[in-house]
Design a protein around this motif. Structure first.
Motif, PDB file in Angstrom:
ATOM      1  N   VAL A  33       0.846  -1.199   0.000  1.00 41.92           N
ATOM      2  CA  VAL A  33       0.000   0.000   0.000  1.00 41.92           C
ATOM      3  C   VAL A  33       0.877   1.244   0.000  1.00 41.92           C
ATOM      4  O   VAL A  33       1.793   1.364   0.822  1.00 41.92           O
ATOM      5  N   LEU A  34       0.579   2.156  -0.909  1.00 43.68           N
ATOM      6  CA  LEU A  34       1.246   3.459  -0.869  1.00 43.68           C
ATOM      7  C   LEU A  34       0.347   4.421  -0.103  1.00 43.68           C
ATOM      8  O   LEU A  34      -0.741   4.761  -0.563  1.00 43.68           O
ATOM      9  N   LEU A  35       0.809   4.833   1.068  1.00 47.91           N
ATOM     10  CA  LEU A  35       0.054   5.780   1.888  1.00 47.91           C
ATOM     11  C   LEU A  35       0.449   7.185   1.445  1.00 47.91           C
ATOM     12  O   LEU A  35       1.616   7.574   1.528  1.00 47.91           O
ATOM     13  N   HIS A  36      -0.534   7.922   0.946  1.00 43.73           N
ATOM     14  CA  HIS A  36      -0.254   9.231   0.341  1.00 43.73           C
ATOM     15  C   HIS A  36      -0.970  10.293   1.160  1.00 43.73           C
ATOM     16  O   HIS A  36      -2.165  10.151   1.456  1.00 43.73           O
ATOM     17  N   TYR A  37      -0.247  11.333   1.561  1.00 42.98           N
ATOM     18  CA  TYR A  37      -0.898  12.367   2.384  1.00 42.98           C
ATOM     19  C   TYR A  37      -0.220  13.710   2.198  1.00 42.98           C
ATOM     20  O   TYR A  37       0.730  13.843   1.434  1.00 42.98           O
ATOM     21  N   GLY A  38      -0.739  14.694   2.958  1.00 40.57           N
ATOM     22  CA  GLY A  38      -0.353  16.083   2.698  1.00 40.57           C
ATOM     23  C   GLY A  38       0.766  16.596   3.566  1.00 40.57           C
ATOM     24  O   GLY A  38       1.777  15.928   3.791  1.00 40.57           O
ATOM     25  N   GLY A  39       0.526  17.796   4.100  1.00 39.93           N
ATOM     26  CA  GLY A  39       1.604  18.513   4.781  1.00 39.93           C
ATOM     27  C   GLY A  39       1.746  18.206   6.252  1.00 39.93           C
ATOM     28  O   GLY A  39       2.564  18.812   6.934  1.00 39.93           O
ATOM     29  N   THR A  61       2.072  -4.131   3.787  1.00 34.56           N
ATOM     30  CA  THR A  61       3.356  -3.421   3.770  1.00 34.56           C
ATOM     31  C   THR A  61       3.092  -1.982   3.334  1.00 34.56           C
ATOM     32  O   THR A  61       2.476  -1.750   2.284  1.00 34.56           O
ATOM     33  N   ILE A  62       3.588  -1.045   4.146  1.00 31.32           N
ATOM     34  CA  ILE A  62       3.274   0.365   3.880  1.00 31.32           C
ATOM     35  C   ILE A  62       4.470   1.079   3.256  1.00 31.32           C
ATOM     36  O   ILE A  62       5.576   1.041   3.778  1.00 31.32           O
ATOM     37  N   PHE A  63       4.208   1.742   2.137  1.00 31.72           N
ATOM     38  CA  PHE A  63       5.171   2.680   1.550  1.00 31.72           C
ATOM     39  C   PHE A  63       4.542   4.053   1.713  1.00 31.72           C
ATOM     40  O   PHE A  63       3.312   4.166   1.750  1.00 31.72           O
ATOM     41  N   GLU A  64       5.362   5.093   1.811  1.00 29.43           N
ATOM     42  CA  GLU A  64       4.770   6.403   2.094  1.00 29.43           C
ATOM     43  C   GLU A  64       5.212   7.465   1.118  1.00 29.43           C
ATOM     44  O   GLU A  64       6.366   7.497   0.718  1.00 29.43           O
ATOM     45  N   LEU A  65       4.290   8.344   0.779  1.00 33.59           N
ATOM     46  CA  LEU A  65       4.656   9.565   0.043  1.00 33.59           C
ATOM     47  C   LEU A  65       3.809  10.700   0.611  1.00 33.59           C
ATOM     48  O   LEU A  65       2.589  10.754   0.426  1.00 33.59           O
ATOM     49  N   SER A  66       4.494  11.606   1.334  1.00 35.63           N
ATOM     50  CA  SER A  66       3.789  12.749   1.936  1.00 35.63           C
ATOM     51  C   SER A  66       4.141  14.020   1.174  1.00 35.63           C
ATOM     52  O   SER A  66       4.854  13.978   0.173  1.00 35.63           O
ATOM     53  N   GLY A  67       3.615  15.131   1.667  1.00 40.81           N
ATOM     54  CA  GLY A  67       4.004  16.437   1.118  1.00 40.81           C
ATOM     55  C   GLY A  67       3.124  16.956   0.001  1.00 40.81           C
ATOM     56  O   GLY A  67       3.509  17.893  -0.702  1.00 40.81           O
ATOM     57  N   VAL A  68       1.924  16.376  -0.167  1.00 39.40           N
ATOM     58  CA  VAL A  68       1.023  16.929  -1.194  1.00 39.40           C
ATOM     59  C   VAL A  68       0.601  18.327  -0.752  1.00 39.40           C
ATOM     60  O   VAL A  68       0.162  18.524   0.382  1.00 39.40           O
ATOM     61  N   LYS A  69       0.756  19.282  -1.651  1.00 41.08           N
ATOM     62  CA  LYS A  69       0.356  20.657  -1.350  1.00 41.08           C
ATOM     63  C   LYS A  69      -1.071  20.879  -1.837  1.00 41.08           C
ATOM     64  O   LYS A  69      -1.485  20.251  -2.801  1.00 41.08           O
ATOM     65  N   VAL A  95      -4.946   9.779   2.094  1.00 39.36           N
ATOM     66  CA  VAL A  95      -5.565  10.226   3.352  1.00 39.36           C
ATOM     67  C   VAL A  95      -5.497  11.745   3.367  1.00 39.36           C
ATOM     68  O   VAL A  95      -4.429  12.332   3.553  1.00 39.36           O
ATOM     69  N   GLY A  96      -6.632  12.396   3.129  1.00 43.93           N
ATOM     70  CA  GLY A  96      -6.629  13.850   3.052  1.00 43.93           C
ATOM     71  C   GLY A  96      -7.828  14.366   2.287  1.00 43.93           C
ATOM     72  O   GLY A  96      -8.893  13.734   2.276  1.00 43.93           O
ATOM     73  N   GLY A  97      -7.627  15.503   1.635  1.00 45.23           N
ATOM     74  CA  GLY A  97      -8.713  16.129   0.877  1.00 45.23           C
ATOM     75  C   GLY A  97      -8.521  15.970  -0.617  1.00 45.23           C
ATOM     76  O   GLY A  97      -7.784  15.088  -1.081  1.00 45.23           O
ATOM     77  N   GLY A  98      -9.164  16.844  -1.359  1.00 45.60           N
ATOM     78  CA  GLY A  98      -9.143  16.765  -2.818  1.00 45.60           C
ATOM     79  C   GLY A  98      -7.732  16.753  -3.385  1.00 45.60           C
ATOM     80  O   GLY A  98      -7.455  16.045  -4.352  1.00 45.60           O
ATOM     81  N   SER A  99      -6.840  17.526  -2.768  1.00 47.74           N
ATOM     82  CA  SER A  99      -5.484  17.616  -3.325  1.00 47.74           C
ATOM     83  C   SER A  99      -4.761  16.274  -3.237  1.00 47.74           C
ATOM     84  O   SER A  99      -4.134  15.825  -4.207  1.00 47.74           O
ATOM     85  N   VAL A 100      -4.844  15.640  -2.067  1.00 45.15           N
ATOM     86  CA  VAL A 100      -4.171  14.345  -1.892  1.00 45.15           C
ATOM     87  C   VAL A 100      -4.829  13.293  -2.792  1.00 45.15           C
ATOM     88  O   VAL A 100      -4.153  12.497  -3.457  1.00 45.15           O
ATOM     89  N   ILE A 101      -6.141  13.313  -2.829  1.00 44.92           N
ATOM     90  CA  ILE A 101      -6.862  12.303  -3.626  1.00 44.92           C
ATOM     91  C   ILE A 101      -6.565  12.481  -5.117  1.00 44.92           C
ATOM     92  O   ILE A 101      -6.306  11.508  -5.835  1.00 44.92           O
ATOM     93  N   ASP A 102      -6.555  13.733  -5.570  1.00 46.01           N
ATOM     94  CA  ASP A 102      -6.280  13.977  -6.994  1.00 46.01           C
ATOM     95  C   ASP A 102      -4.854  13.576  -7.363  1.00 46.01           C
ATOM     96  O   ASP A 102      -4.598  13.040  -8.448  1.00 46.01           O
ATOM     97  N   SER A 103      -3.934  13.844  -6.430  1.00 38.39           N
ATOM     98  CA  SER A 103      -2.555  13.442  -6.660  1.00 38.39           C
ATOM     99  C   SER A 103      -2.482  11.912  -6.768  1.00 38.39           C
ATOM    100  O   SER A 103      -1.833  11.362  -7.677  1.00 38.39           O
ATOM    101  N   LYS A 276      -2.747  30.268 -11.045  1.00 36.26           N
ATOM    102  CA  LYS A 276      -1.785  31.379 -11.040  1.00 36.26           C
ATOM    103  C   LYS A 276      -1.461  31.860  -9.626  1.00 36.26           C
ATOM    104  O   LYS A 276      -0.314  32.113  -9.298  1.00 36.26           O
ATOM    105  N   PHE A 277      -2.484  31.987  -8.793  1.00 34.41           N
ATOM    106  CA  PHE A 277      -2.254  32.622  -7.482  1.00 34.41           C
ATOM    107  C   PHE A 277      -2.190  31.631  -6.319  1.00 34.41           C
ATOM    108  O   PHE A 277      -2.002  32.041  -5.177  1.00 34.41           O
ATOM    109  N   ASP A 278      -2.392  30.350  -6.592  1.00 27.36           N
ATOM    110  CA  ASP A 278      -2.296  29.317  -5.567  1.00 27.36           C
ATOM    111  C   ASP A 278      -3.243  29.581  -4.399  1.00 27.36           C
ATOM    112  O   ASP A 278      -2.913  29.321  -3.247  1.00 27.36           O
ATOM    113  N   ILE A 279      -4.421  30.122  -4.705  1.00 28.58           N
ATOM    114  CA  ILE A 279      -5.421  30.317  -3.639  1.00 28.58           C
ATOM    115  C   ILE A 279      -6.259  29.043  -3.517  1.00 28.58           C
ATOM    116  O   ILE A 279      -6.234  28.186  -4.408  1.00 28.58           O
ATOM    117  N   ALA A 280      -6.997  28.914  -2.411  1.00 32.30           N
ATOM    118  CA  ALA A 280      -7.833  27.720  -2.235  1.00 32.30           C
ATOM    119  C   ALA A 280      -8.954  27.737  -3.281  1.00 32.30           C
ATOM    120  O   ALA A 280      -9.536  28.795  -3.571  1.00 32.30           O
TER     121      ALA A 280
END
Ligand code: NZQ
Ligand code: ZN
Length: 389
Positions: A33-39, A61-69, A95-103, A276-280
């Motif tokens: 399993v790749l566990l993917h999450y944010g900040g 077995t867990i693999f990890e990738l964090s840091g989704v902005k 594990v997170g919101g739209g950003s993590v899921i989309d990633s 362009k502006f990286d707003i929510a």
């Protein structure tokens, strides 16, 4: 009503403590399993420990990738694809919101493709499969937990683009409203704005005789307008969060799109803003949607008056339906303000000098239009930015 083909395959596991079922559910798809999450919010809230112990207890077995902005970046997606290929990942657990899921979705589709994943976002290639994706939702907002879409930003040129394919529907999504208790006020406001926006986009259609989905959309919009302020006031209100979270999923799982054609012009315009502006995303929508409404309402005054009457309880002015329509737009702005959101670009310090560039990019040099309810060319996009000023 137009013909439609509706299928949403995502298994929804809803309620208190459901994150403890992650291991049991994930083990159906393989071992790695790749566990993917944010900040880092999942570590601060204790969710990380719960999820990893559930996965370990199931022998995974867990693999990890964090840091989704927020506004996820394609560079991290490429890193995830590399891990999937090297480690033979069986399931990506976002594990997170739209950003993590989309990633996660982009990683999943990219992991079974030989070319570069950005090809899906430009339309140069179409996904032909994906490593299965599953989610544990921590913010009700994007609806990505049961949608077939992924929105990612390419740092080269700051292009925010989307692709859609049935292969990236999550195989299961765990929705525990308690996980939203820790959300910052601003994210609550942005998330509920996005949920509302997903129903507004679907509501404004040129397809007639869509009474069932009209009524379902009206109920969903009212539910967010009622429960959004409640969760702001009391972030621990489980019952209110349950309403918001489930409405957020229903708002975007395409049930409410059946037999009709949504607009999506405001979303496309907003993606230029957050690209362009990286707003929510939700913050951008609260600004763009009222401006879009002012630009298009005369196309179908009756539908806008119906929105005002049925969603906001505005009394119908039969002599002057336009007045009713405009009152509905005003009430929507008041709702966003009550949630603490800006409703003008100037409030978030975005000025006229960026309009031309965003309209140019969004319209691909005036070769691409946006929207279905009213078709928007570059000139129209510019006019909407001006109304949002
Ligand atoms: O990164 P961490 O530390 O986890 O913090 C996140 C992030 O900063 C925080 N957060 C999430 N859950 C939390 C929490 N903080 C405390 N407690 C919690 N329980 O919230 C911040 C925002 O997260 P993000 O995932 O960016 O929010 P959202 O769900 O609104 O997703 C926005 C993205 O989804 C795309 C948007 O364009 C945007 O990129 N969308 C995806 C769609 C789809 N795939 O179907 C449709 C939408 O229209 C939308 O375009
Ligand atoms: Zn959205």
């Amino acid at each position: 009503m137009i013909n439609f083909d509706f299928r949403n395959p995502t298994q929804i596991v809803f309620g208190k403590d459901t994150e403890m079922r992650a291991g049991e559910l994930a083990s159906e798809y393989g071992k790695n399993v790749l566990l993917h999450y944010g900040g880092g919010s999942i570590k601060r809230t204790g969710l990380y420990d719960k999820v990893t112990s559930s996965l370990k207890a199931a022998g995974l077995t867990i693999f990890e990738l964090s840091g989704v902005k927020p506004n996820p970046r394609v560079s991290l997606v490429r890193e995830g694809i590399r891990i999937c290929k090297e480690e033979k990942i069986d399931l990506i657990l976002a594990v997170g919101g739209g950003s993590v899921i989309d990633s996660a979705k982009a990683i999943g589709a990219g992991a079974v493709y030989d070319g570069d994943v950005w090809d899906f976002f430009t339309g140069a290639a179409t996904p032909e499969g994906a490593v299965p994706i599953a989610t544990i939702l921590t913010i009700p907002a994007a609806g990505s937990e049961s949608s077939d879409g992924s929105v990612v930003t390419n740092e080269e040129g700051w292009l925010k683009r989307a692709f859609g394919t049935p292969y990236v529907y999550p195989v299961f999504s765990i929705l525990n409203p308690e996980l939203a208790f820790t959300l910052p006020t601003y994210q609550v406001a942005c998330g509920t704005a996005d949920i509302l926006a997903h129903m507004i986009e679907r509501y404004f259609t040129n397809v007639t005789n869509v009474e069932l989905t009209d009524r379902l959309l009206e109920a969903g919009m009212q539910n967010i307008i009622i429960h959004g302020p409640r969760v702001l006031e009391d972030p621990q209100d489980y019952d209110a969060w349950a309403e918001v979270m489930w409405t957020g999923t229903i708002a975007h799982n395409n049930l409410l799109n059946t037999g009709r054609i949504g607009d999506w012009g405001s979303h496309d315009i907003e993606h230029e803003l957050s690209g362009k502006f990286d707003i929510a995303h939700g913050a951008g929508l609260a600004i763009i949607i009222p401006a879009w409404m002012k630009f298009v309402y005369s196309h179908d005054v009756q539908r806008f008056a119906q929105f005002a009457v049925r969603v906001f309880g505005v009394p119908m002015n039969f002599k002057d339906p336009e007045q009713t329509a405009l009152e509905g737009i005003y009430r929507l702005e008041e709702h966003f303000k009550r949630m603490g959101l800006a409703i003008r670009l100037s409030e978030v310090e975005i000025t006229e000098d960026s309009f031309e560039e965003m309209a140019e990019k969004g319209s691909a040099h005036d070769t691409r239009t946006m929207g279905n309810f009213v078709t928007l060319d570059k000139k129209a996009i510019l006019a909407i930015f001006k109304l949002a000023e």
